[in-house]
Write a protein that holds these residues in place. Structure first.
Motif: not given
Length: 230
Positions: A16-19, A63-74, A92-96, A185-190
């Motif tokens: 889904l789009p980042m919200a 996988m070459l399309l992915i600049d960065h990402g992360h998991l939040d575990v709760e 230019d999108q951050c997907l969640t 290279r970027t930090e679109l996903c906080q």
């Protein structure tokens, strides 16, 4: 679309789009959180996406399309289940997505399961460092394709940690050419910590940041050697 196909890489079924996230209640505390020696307490928090390896050729390209990402575990309501909120930066999108969760079983076996179907889509593998998270996924097509994805508490991996990941990949039959490192290279996903720092609901806190390791190659070849900060 290429963006949608990235879902298969990291075990997601809907992107889904980042919200904006609403203000959350304080994290519930379970009795087994009293000690840092539990599997649950070791998994909670933010994990940065470092690298992936896959047998399926299409996944290597994706996988070459992915600049960065992360998991939040709760925590979830059950002490044996931990919610996974996953973000990936593609273009230019951050997907969640939060359609998967960890299920901790007896003997510290930890599975990645789909929230709706309860189907097991991955397994958490044992590593020597508690600062690394290694997840093995399986894709069922005309045959079973394996995927391996490495997360870490920070991007300053040691040479030994990088070699351990590559050794685990080799044990599964994944070659060096089938490993792709995220360039960051970027930090679109906080990260969750960064969101809290910018939220009116909380006092400012230090943000978790991650910078691209020096010497990182441009994507274009899955077999490129990747240099990790020492």
């Amino acid at each position: 679309m290429a963006v949608v196909r990235v879902a298969a890489i990291l075990g997601l079924t809907a992107l889904l789009p980042m919200a904006a996230f609403p203000c959350r209640a304080p994290r519930p505390q379970h009795p087994n959180n009293a000690t840092d020696n539990t599997t649950e307490s070791k998994l909670l928090g933010t994990w940065l996406y470092v690298a992936g390896a896959a047998q399926f050729p299409q996944h290597l390209l994706e996988m070459l399309l992915i600049d960065h990402g992360h998991l939040d575990v709760e925590p979830r309501a059950s002490e044996q289940e931990l919610l996974i909120t996953q973000r990936v930066a593609v273009g230019d999108q951050c997907l969640t997505n939060n359609s998967t969760y960890f299920e901790i079983r007896a003997g510290n076996t930890t599975l990645v399961k789909h929230a709706k179907t309860q189907q097991t889509v991955g397994t958490l593998m044992n590593l020597s460092s508690e600062d690394l998270l290694l997840i093995q996924y399986q894709l069922q097509r005309e045959r079973t394709y394996l995927g391996l994805y490495l997360y870490a508490r920070n991007l300053s991996l040691s040479t030994a940690q990088q070699e351990e990941f590559e050794h685990q990949a080799k044990r599964l039959g994944l070659s060096q050419e089938e490993i792709v490192y995220a360039p960051w290279r970027t930090e679109l996903c906080q990260t969750k910590e960064h969101e809290k720092a910018n939220s009116p609901c909380t006092e400012p806190t230090a943000a978790v940041t991650a910078s691209p390791p020096p010497g990182t190659h441009e994507p274009g070849s899955a077999g490129n050697e990747h240099h990790i900060r020492q």
